[in-house]
Design a protein around this motif. Structure first.
Motif, PDB file in Angstrom:
ATOM      1  N   GLY A 163     109.201  38.968   3.210  1.00  0.00           N
ATOM      2  CA  GLY A 163     110.175  39.105   2.136  1.00  0.00           C
ATOM      3  C   GLY A 163     109.722  38.433   0.850  1.00  0.00           C
ATOM      4  N   TYR A 164     108.970  37.344   0.987  1.00  0.00           N
ATOM      5  CA  TYR A 164     108.402  36.662  -0.183  1.00  0.00           C
ATOM      6  C   TYR A 164     107.206  37.437  -0.742  1.00  0.00           C
ATOM      7  CZ  TYR A 164     105.849  33.147  -2.882  1.00  0.00           C
ATOM      8  OH  TYR A 164     105.172  32.485  -3.873  1.00  0.00           O
ATOM      9  N   LEU A 165     106.295  37.816   0.141  1.00  0.00           N
ATOM     10  CA  LEU A 165     105.068  38.478  -0.304  1.00  0.00           C
ATOM     11  C   LEU A 165     105.329  39.820  -0.972  1.00  0.00           C
ATOM     12  CD1 LEU A 165     102.657  37.826   2.719  1.00  0.00           C
ATOM     13  CD2 LEU A 165     102.539  36.791   0.445  1.00  0.00           C
ATOM     14  N   VAL A 166     106.269  40.591  -0.408  1.00  0.00           N
ATOM     15  CA  VAL A 166     106.461  41.957  -0.889  1.00  0.00           C
ATOM     16  C   VAL A 166     106.892  41.989  -2.350  1.00  0.00           C
ATOM     17  CG1 VAL A 166     108.912  42.269  -0.244  1.00  0.00           C
ATOM     18  CG2 VAL A 166     107.337  44.213  -0.131  1.00  0.00           C
ATOM     19  N   ASP A 167     107.605  40.948  -2.800  1.00  0.00           N
ATOM     20  CA  ASP A 167     108.024  40.887  -4.197  1.00  0.00           C
ATOM     21  C   ASP A 167     107.028  40.147  -5.085  1.00  0.00           C
ATOM     22  OD1 ASP A 167     110.348  42.347  -3.970  1.00  0.00           O
ATOM     23  OD2 ASP A 167     111.602  40.611  -3.524  1.00  0.00           O
ATOM     24  N   LYS A 168     106.251  39.229  -4.504  1.00  0.00           N
ATOM     25  CA  LYS A 168     105.343  38.424  -5.309  1.00  0.00           C
ATOM     26  C   LYS A 168     103.979  39.066  -5.503  1.00  0.00           C
ATOM     27  CE  LYS A 168     108.161  35.060  -6.112  1.00  0.00           C
ATOM     28  NZ  LYS A 168     108.646  34.806  -7.496  1.00  0.00           N
ATOM     29  N   VAL A 169     103.401  39.602  -4.439  1.00  0.00           N
ATOM     30  CA  VAL A 169     102.047  40.160  -4.547  1.00  0.00           C
ATOM     31  C   VAL A 169     102.032  41.675  -4.420  1.00  0.00           C
ATOM     32  CG1 VAL A 169     101.081  38.036  -3.624  1.00  0.00           C
ATOM     33  CG2 VAL A 169     101.478  39.940  -2.081  1.00  0.00           C
ATOM     34  N   GLY A 170     103.175  42.268  -4.079  1.00  0.00           N
ATOM     35  CA  GLY A 170     103.238  43.721  -4.000  1.00  0.00           C
ATOM     36  C   GLY A 170     103.194  44.245  -2.581  1.00  0.00           C
ATOM     37  N   ARG A 171     103.512  45.526  -2.463  1.00  0.00           N
ATOM     38  CA  ARG A 171     103.584  46.161  -1.145  1.00  0.00           C
ATOM     39  C   ARG A 171     102.183  46.384  -0.564  1.00  0.00           C
ATOM     40  NH1 ARG A 171     108.124  45.020  -3.874  1.00  0.00           N
ATOM     41  NH2 ARG A 171     109.681  46.663  -3.963  1.00  0.00           N
ATOM     42  N   LYS A 172     101.280  46.859  -1.390  1.00  0.00           N
ATOM     43  CA  LYS A 172      99.928  47.180  -0.919  1.00  0.00           C
ATOM     44  C   LYS A 172      99.175  45.933  -0.453  1.00  0.00           C
ATOM     45  CE  LYS A 172      95.444  48.772  -2.669  1.00  0.00           C
ATOM     46  NZ  LYS A 172      94.719  49.423  -3.781  1.00  0.00           N
ATOM     47  N   LEU A 173      99.138  44.908  -1.286  1.00  0.00           N
ATOM     48  CA  LEU A 173      98.386  43.708  -0.930  1.00  0.00           C
ATOM     49  C   LEU A 173      99.007  42.996   0.271  1.00  0.00           C
ATOM     50  CD1 LEU A 173      96.011  41.897  -1.534  1.00  0.00           C
ATOM     51  CD2 LEU A 173      97.409  40.677  -3.233  1.00  0.00           C
ATOM     52  N   SER A 174     100.331  43.040   0.396  1.00  0.00           N
ATOM     53  CA  SER A 174     100.987  42.438   1.560  1.00  0.00           C
ATOM     54  C   SER A 174     100.498  43.078   2.849  1.00  0.00           C
ATOM     55  CB  SER A 174     102.508  42.589   1.456  1.00  0.00           C
ATOM     56  OG  SER A 174     103.026  41.880   0.364  1.00  0.00           O
ATOM     57  N   LEU A 175     100.363  44.409   2.832  1.00  0.00           N
ATOM     58  CA  LEU A 175      99.864  45.113   4.021  1.00  0.00           C
ATOM     59  C   LEU A 175      98.415  44.747   4.326  1.00  0.00           C
ATOM     60  CD1 LEU A 175     101.311  48.741   3.821  1.00  0.00           C
ATOM     61  CD2 LEU A 175     101.785  46.981   5.507  1.00  0.00           C
ATOM     62  N   MET A 176      97.625  44.633   3.303  1.00  0.00           N
ATOM     63  CA  MET A 176      96.226  44.281   3.522  1.00  0.00           C
ATOM     64  C   MET A 176      96.092  42.858   4.064  1.00  0.00           C
ATOM     65  SD  MET A 176      94.597  46.068   0.095  1.00  0.00           S
ATOM     66  CE  MET A 176      92.894  45.671   0.523  1.00  0.00           C
ATOM     67  N   LEU A 177      96.917  41.948   3.559  1.00  0.00           N
ATOM     68  CA  LEU A 177      96.849  40.558   4.010  1.00  0.00           C
ATOM     69  C   LEU A 177      97.257  40.392   5.464  1.00  0.00           C
ATOM     70  CD1 LEU A 177      98.290  38.653   0.902  1.00  0.00           C
ATOM     71  CD2 LEU A 177      95.920  38.657   1.717  1.00  0.00           C
ATOM     72  N   CYS A 178      98.210  41.234   5.941  1.00  0.00           N
ATOM     73  CA  CYS A 178      98.686  41.037   7.311  1.00  0.00           C
ATOM     74  C   CYS A 178      97.647  41.454   8.347  1.00  0.00           C
ATOM     75  CB  CYS A 178     100.016  41.757   7.549  1.00  0.00           C
ATOM     76  SG  CYS A 178      99.907  43.530   7.746  1.00  0.00           S
ATOM     77  N   SER A 179      96.559  42.096   7.921  1.00  0.00           N
ATOM     78  CA  SER A 179      95.469  42.394   8.852  1.00  0.00           C
ATOM     79  C   SER A 179      94.827  41.118   9.379  1.00  0.00           C
ATOM     80  CB  SER A 179      94.395  43.248   8.162  1.00  0.00           C
ATOM     81  OG  SER A 179      94.919  44.472   7.715  1.00  0.00           O
ATOM     82  N   VAL A 180      94.861  40.051   8.567  1.00  0.00           N
ATOM     83  CA  VAL A 180      94.192  38.801   8.946  1.00  0.00           C
ATOM     84  C   VAL A 180      94.817  38.173  10.195  1.00  0.00           C
ATOM     85  CG1 VAL A 180      93.561  36.483   8.191  1.00  0.00           C
ATOM     86  CG2 VAL A 180      93.426  38.414   6.583  1.00  0.00           C
ATOM     87  N   PRO A 181      96.149  37.916  10.221  1.00  0.00           N
ATOM     88  CA  PRO A 181      96.712  37.344  11.455  1.00  0.00           C
ATOM     89  C   PRO A 181      96.642  38.281  12.658  1.00  0.00           C
ATOM     90  CG  PRO A 181      98.445  37.820   9.859  1.00  0.00           C
ATOM     91  CD  PRO A 181      97.155  37.977   9.140  1.00  0.00           C
ATOM     92  N   TYR A 182      96.662  39.602  12.412  1.00  0.00           N
ATOM     93  CA  TYR A 182      96.464  40.522  13.539  1.00  0.00           C
ATOM     94  C   TYR A 182      95.120  40.236  14.223  1.00  0.00           C
ATOM     95  CZ  TYR A 182     100.244  43.996  12.994  1.00  0.00           C
ATOM     96  OH  TYR A 182     101.461  44.646  12.963  1.00  0.00           O
ATOM     97  N   VAL A 183      94.058  40.296  13.445  1.00  0.00           N
ATOM     98  CA  VAL A 183      92.715  40.161  14.005  1.00  0.00           C
ATOM     99  C   VAL A 183      92.490  38.758  14.552  1.00  0.00           C
ATOM    100  CG1 VAL A 183      90.256  40.217  13.460  1.00  0.00           C
ATOM    101  CG2 VAL A 183      91.775  41.976  12.525  1.00  0.00           C
ATOM    102  N   PHE A 184      92.886  37.734  13.787  1.00  0.00           N
ATOM    103  CA  PHE A 184      92.670  36.367  14.237  1.00  0.00           C
ATOM    104  C   PHE A 184      93.467  36.073  15.501  1.00  0.00           C
ATOM    105  CE2 PHE A 184      93.337  31.650  13.764  1.00  0.00           C
ATOM    106  CZ  PHE A 184      92.010  31.316  14.027  1.00  0.00           C
ATOM    107  N   GLY A 185      94.685  36.625  15.596  1.00  0.00           N
ATOM    108  CA  GLY A 185      95.493  36.428  16.791  1.00  0.00           C
ATOM    109  C   GLY A 185      94.830  36.981  18.030  1.00  0.00           C
ATOM    110  N   TYR A 186      94.245  38.161  17.905  1.00  0.00           N
ATOM    111  CA  TYR A 186      93.556  38.754  19.058  1.00  0.00           C
ATOM    112  C   TYR A 186      92.275  37.994  19.398  1.00  0.00           C
ATOM    113  CZ  TYR A 186      96.716  42.729  19.371  1.00  0.00           C
ATOM    114  OH  TYR A 186      97.816  43.516  19.561  1.00  0.00           O
ATOM    115  N   ILE A 187      91.600  37.456  18.384  1.00  0.00           N
ATOM    116  CA  ILE A 187      90.412  36.641  18.656  1.00  0.00           C
ATOM    117  C   ILE A 187      90.796  35.413  19.484  1.00  0.00           C
ATOM    118  CG2 ILE A 187      88.691  35.133  17.588  1.00  0.00           C
ATOM    119  CD1 ILE A 187      88.520  37.153  15.290  1.00  0.00           C
ATOM    120  N   VAL A 188      91.930  34.789  19.137  1.00  0.00           N
ATOM    121  CA  VAL A 188      92.403  33.626  19.898  1.00  0.00           C
ATOM    122  C   VAL A 188      92.710  34.020  21.337  1.00  0.00           C
ATOM    123  CG1 VAL A 188      94.266  31.929  20.123  1.00  0.00           C
ATOM    124  CG2 VAL A 188      93.295  32.428  17.861  1.00  0.00           C
TER     125      VAL A 188
END
Length: 424
Positions: free
Chosen positions: A88-113
């Motif tokens: 809810g914070y990111l979508v208004d501050k950095v935009g819809r597109k960049l928010s989606l791109m950023l959420c790839s990081v915890p997806y991948v890192f979570g699976y690595i863990v």
């Protein structure tokens, strides 16, 4: 000319436009975005085939008992609740597109863990991270799709969010038939990587760009989404008329145009979860084992396949039948799965879209946690029959709530929906 513009606003072709090309670009943007819900579906489906395997594993540091198994299944919802707030914070501050791109990081890192896990706590942490990414995804993707779509296809494209979620769940169930839990985690990490690649080529939504006073970029986004022959200036002007530059303050939540859609959205998310669907999907294989099915894994695949088929049907008919009709159909895949996510992406005014969507996603995942974590206790207290009768009673309340409080948004622009709440 006014009639031609009206037809264009409702999704028809502008004079001289190539509708096929325009829709292809719009569908491409939607495809890139819904790779997020596909990743989200793999997160939800991962626990079903993995929990029985981890309960029998030889390594005592990784072997799950009944309580640990319930935490492994449900802790992802706590991460998702946090993701709803962050999204809810990111979508208004950095935009819809960049928010989606950023959420790839915890997806991948979570699976690595998870892949490198040496104890149960690493498994929990990995699930929390993938849950965090899922929470951001479940908020941002419906907003992105609703803001790039035109009304005639917004329902169908918005319903693709839930369609990809159940496709991801089914994919995890099927892959779980042949892959061990670590290799299944490797597979589940792929969609988010592909999403990151595709989204880098997609435009930001015109509404967000106009809200940031980036008119030339908004025109470029509309040219990509609608094709070169559409009247981009006219559509941009229509959007600008509803964009309010001033920020949102707490006193404005007394305004019915803000608090009414918020109450509707929060209620939809509450009712979606108290149907008990996530308890069933998280523990599908365990439930079938307890019911003495000969092949519990295959039974789970059948259930996942039914979900995909009926969610696809909902996506195909939602722009013709409307939202409320599908909510009167108590089946989850036809109504209460895809429709609430679509409705909350449509009903909030632009300046309140981030915080209101965040509140809805937070409600959804907190309720998902309570239902999934306490499912086994409910079965112990009420028996299996009593627990599922309780879920059925909530389904009946869902229909009553829909009849009296949920507006029909079929065929309306986001600006028209916002005007409806201002008038009421």
């Amino acid at each position: 000319m006014a009639a031609e513009e009206s037809r264009y606003l409702l999704g028809g072709p502008a004079p001289g436009s190539d509708r096929r090309v325009r829709n292809e670009k719009l569908y491409l943007a939607t495809f890139a975005a819904v790779l997020g819900p596909l990743s989200f579906g793999f997160v939800l489906g991962y626990s079903s085939p993995v929990i029985p395997e981890l309960r029998k594993i030889s390594d005592p540091e990784l072997r799950l008992d009944s309580n640990q198994a319930s935490w492994f299944g449900s802790v992802v919802t706590l991460g998702a609740a946090a993701g709803g707030i962050l999204g809810g914070y990111l979508v208004d501050k950095v935009g819809r597109k960049l928010s989606l791109m950023l959420c790839s990081v915890p997806y991948v890192f979570g699976y690595i863990v998870i892949i490198s896990a040496q104890n149960v706590w690493m498994l929990y942490f990995g699930r929390m991270l993938t849950g965090l990414a899922s929470g951001i995804t479940s908020l941002v993707v419906p907003v992105y799709i609703s803001e790039v779509s035109h009304p005639k296809v917004r329902g169908m494209l918005g319903s693709c969010v839930q369609l990809m979620v159940v496709t991801g769940i089914l994919g995890a169930y099927i892959a779980g038939l042949i892959l061990k839990w670590r290799w299944l985690a490797v597979l589940c990490s792929f969609p988010s990587c592909i999403m990151l690649f595709f989204m880098s080529f997609m435009p930001e939504t015109p509404r967000f760009l106009l809200n940031q006073n980036k008119r030339s970029e908004a025109i470029a986004a509309l040219r990509f989404l609608r094709g070169p022959h559409a009247d981009h200036e006219w559509e941009c002007t229509q959007i600008e008329a509803s964009v309010q530059e001033e920020g949102l303050n707490l006193s404005e939540f007394k305004n019915p145009s803000i608090y009414r859609p918020l109450l509707i959205g929060v209620s939809l998310m509450f009712f979606q979860q108290v149907t008990g669907i996530n308890a069933f999907m998280f523990y599908a294989e365990t439930i079938f084992e307890d019911a003495n099915f000969k092949d519990s894994r295959m039974a789970s695949v059948v259930v996942g396949s039914i979900q995909v088929c009926f969610t696809a049907v909902a996506a195909l008919i939602i722009d013709k039948t409307g939202r409320k009709v599908l909510l009167y159909i108590s089946g989850f895949a036809l109504g209460w799965g895809p429709v609430p996510w679509l409705v909350i992406s449509e009903i909030f005014p632009l300046k309140a879209r981030g915080i209101s969507s965040g509140a809805c996603v937070l409600t959804n995942w907190v309720m998902a946690f309570l239902v999934t974590k306490e499912f086994n206790d409910l079965v112990g207290f009420l028996t299996s029959y009593g627990t599922f009768w309780l879920f059925s009673a909530f389904c009946c309340l869902n229909v009553t709530f829909t009849a009296f409080y949920v507006p029909e948004t079929k065929g309306q622009t986001l600006e028209q929906i916002e005007a409806y709440f201002r008038r009421s």
